[in-house]
Design a protein around this motif. Sequence first.
Motif, PDB file in Angstrom:
ATOM      1  N   ASN A 172     -10.149  52.324-102.440  1.00 25.14           N
ATOM      2  CA  ASN A 172      -8.870  52.917-102.958  1.00 25.14           C
ATOM      3  C   ASN A 172      -8.329  52.236-104.235  1.00 25.14           C
ATOM      4  N   ARG A 173      -7.740  52.670-105.327  1.00 24.74           N
ATOM      5  CA  ARG A 173      -7.319  51.668-106.660  1.00 24.74           C
ATOM      6  C   ARG A 173      -6.598  50.512-106.034  1.00 24.74           C
ATOM      7  N   THR A 185      -8.298  58.672-101.833  1.00 22.78           N
ATOM      8  CA  THR A 185      -7.101  58.783-102.451  1.00 22.78           C
ATOM      9  C   THR A 185      -6.251  59.826-101.590  1.00 22.78           C
ATOM     10  N   PRO A 186      -5.072  59.600-100.951  1.00 25.41           N
ATOM     11  CA  PRO A 186      -4.212  58.510-101.427  1.00 25.41           C
ATOM     12  C   PRO A 186      -4.187  57.264-100.644  1.00 25.41           C
ATOM     13  N   TRP A 187      -5.074  57.478 -99.422  1.00 21.53           N
ATOM     14  CA  TRP A 187      -4.917  56.284 -98.331  1.00 21.53           C
ATOM     15  C   TRP A 187      -5.694  55.020 -98.836  1.00 21.53           C
ATOM     16  N   GLN A 188      -5.060  53.905 -98.551  1.00 18.33           N
ATOM     17  CA  GLN A 188      -5.561  52.530 -98.668  1.00 18.33           C
ATOM     18  C   GLN A 188      -6.468  51.968 -98.046  1.00 18.33           C
ATOM     19  N   GLN A 189      -7.781  52.666 -98.207  1.00 15.54           N
ATOM     20  CA  GLN A 189      -8.888  52.491 -97.285  1.00 15.54           C
ATOM     21  C   GLN A 189     -10.324  52.288 -97.963  1.00 15.54           C
ATOM     22  N   VAL A 190     -11.375  51.786 -97.305  1.00 18.13           N
ATOM     23  CA  VAL A 190     -12.357  51.670 -97.960  1.00 18.13           C
ATOM     24  C   VAL A 190     -13.527  51.716 -96.863  1.00 18.13           C
ATOM     25  N   LEU A 191     -14.934  52.112 -97.390  1.00 14.27           N
ATOM     26  CA  LEU A 191     -15.927  52.202 -96.151  1.00 14.27           C
ATOM     27  C   LEU A 191     -16.847  51.069 -96.645  1.00 14.27           C
ATOM     28  N   SER A 192     -18.059  51.116 -95.731  1.00  9.77           N
ATOM     29  CA  SER A 192     -18.913  49.896 -95.938  1.00  9.77           C
ATOM     30  C   SER A 192     -20.275  50.716 -96.501  1.00  9.77           C
ATOM     31  N   ILE A 235     -16.881  62.021 -94.486  1.00 14.39           N
ATOM     32  CA  ILE A 235     -15.439  61.922 -94.406  1.00 14.39           C
ATOM     33  C   ILE A 235     -14.668  62.528 -95.493  1.00 14.39           C
ATOM     34  N   SER A 236     -13.708  63.148 -95.390  1.00 16.18           N
ATOM     35  CA  SER A 236     -12.919  63.792 -96.664  1.00 16.18           C
ATOM     36  C   SER A 236     -12.121  62.350 -97.260  1.00 16.18           C
ATOM     37  N   ARG A 237     -12.197  62.477 -98.783  1.00 14.79           N
ATOM     38  CA  ARG A 237     -11.829  61.444 -99.703  1.00 14.79           C
ATOM     39  C   ARG A 237     -10.294  61.775-100.043  1.00 14.79           C
ATOM     40  N   THR A 238      -9.698  62.815 -99.815  1.00 16.17           N
ATOM     41  CA  THR A 238      -8.474  63.260-100.440  1.00 16.17           C
ATOM     42  C   THR A 238      -7.690  64.005 -99.171  1.00 16.17           C
ATOM     43  N   GLY A 239      -6.405  63.822 -99.269  1.00 16.18           N
ATOM     44  CA  GLY A 239      -5.582  64.820 -98.508  1.00 16.18           C
ATOM     45  C   GLY A 239      -4.879  63.923 -97.535  1.00 16.18           C
ATOM     46  N   SER A 240      -3.926  64.684 -96.994  1.00 23.37           N
ATOM     47  CA  SER A 240      -3.327  63.779 -95.564  1.00 23.37           C
ATOM     48  C   SER A 240      -4.077  63.327 -94.430  1.00 23.37           C
ATOM     49  N   SER A 241      -5.058  64.444 -94.411  1.00 23.20           N
ATOM     50  CA  SER A 241      -5.830  64.208 -93.084  1.00 23.20           C
ATOM     51  C   SER A 241      -7.246  63.397 -93.160  1.00 23.20           C
TER      52      SER A 241
END
Length: 555
Positions: free
Chosen positions: A395-396, A424-431, A458-464
Amino acid sequence: MAQRGSKEYPQSFSCSVCRDLLKDPVITSCGHSFCLDCIEAHWNAEEGKRLHSCPQCRKTFIQRPVLEKNILLAELVEEELKRTELQAAAAAAADHGYAGAEDVACDVCTGRKRKAVMSCLVCPASYCENHLQPHYDSPPLKKHQLVEPSKNLQENICPRHGELMKMFCRTDQQLICHICSVDQHKGHEAVPTAAERTKKQEELEESRLKVCQRIQDREKDMKLLREELEAINVSADKTVEHSEEMFSQMIRLIQKRSSEVKQQIRSQQEKEVSRVQELEEKLQQEISDLKRKDAELKQHSETPDLRRFLHDYPSASALSESTHSSSISIRPRRHFEDVTAAVEELRDGLQDLLRDAGTNISLAITDVDVLLSEPTRAGFLKYSREITLDPNTANRFLLLSDGNRKVEVMDRPQPRPAHPDRFTPWQQVLSNEGLTGRCYWEVEMRGETNVAVAYKNISRTGSSSGFGLNDKSWALRCYSYICIFAHDTILTPGSGGAASRVGVYLDHRAGVLSFYNVSSDTMTLIHRVQTSFTQPLHAGVWLGSESSLEFIKAE
């Protein structure tokens, strides 16, 4: 005070919903206990709302919390019920003035003794209300020291000073009287016996709480072992059934190929035999023709008539062309030996294949294990994996550093190019690494974080798309006071409290995912998952505000 019938109970044993003594007590993730029926009814009434709340502290939950039985409180409530019943029985006896089993009896009464109301340290004896009266009326007896009724008067009286031992010497760990405290125990730490009893009682309660907590932990371990045992049996039965089917298919394939080879050999045999027999018939016919010609030539050569001999010679001596060569070339008698060699070669190759495959299968079987006790950190380090984070998924608002092994939240978005893998929008990252087989890694955390694993798709966008809010990710949410496991929006409180370093163990093939609270060389299980993973997994991180996380090189 909560009431049930005519009895009164401590407030801590009452339900804040029904105001009565707790029945089938359960505990919520915020730490409050209620009757199972009361809290279920409360949350059923909130089904139409988007949030569920705690009736006591009003804390709200997005998902309906998972309830667990409060075993310790249930035992305490049961003990409280027994205690009040004993008190009621004693009160019934006291209504008639007679001493009950728990009461101190009057030493003067004859026959059925009445309950003593005071004990005299000078006499020493215990007296009921009637027999105590002389101590109030007689001047010499008025000087006697009266105390609360006691069954062990002599044991409570100092043998040196004849005084009631109302003090406890913590230095020498013994009961003393007031005179002792200023005499041979002068300068020692002495406190009233009631205060010491209260302190020791609190220590016992703490010990009981620890014992009850260990009981709960061991019961959870037993449940996990039973689940593991069931999983082993089910998996073994399925594997045996599948293996038998696979070997049966291989046997059928070999039998089919054997039948095809046999049919090909017989077909070729029939073809070759037919060709040889046809050639043999032609040769036999030619031999017959030649014998007949030989007889004609012999007859012509024996003709006595010279004129006829010379006249018929041209036609008699003429020979027809042979339809076959003068000799038949016979190959070395190998026939189908080449086929035999090819089959033997196939057999040898199959033996080698089965030997190598059998070794791999045996290793795979012996590699199945069950952790019957809490594991050690050293046992997991042999599966240690170095994890680095993928900047294209970050996430940015996340800043990666230390070779993409550390991540922290920033106040402003970081300049990064657009990428379809970015969250986006979650502040997360994958290995970067896809994880299969057995893997172990550790993270050091600060602030509110999620330690997760997820599928690459896994989805990169949306609340879920947040870790733990879908069926493609598994996350341990770490707060300042508790850890909660999340998967597909279902929340499960973890064992123990908060954790600053978490170890993650993954056995992809076995479908095991475990999170541990790591402290020095000790590991405490927070939560374990038993499932089936269908794709390689990637380590994941979500960070709250002012949080950071670093993947530690476990050594």
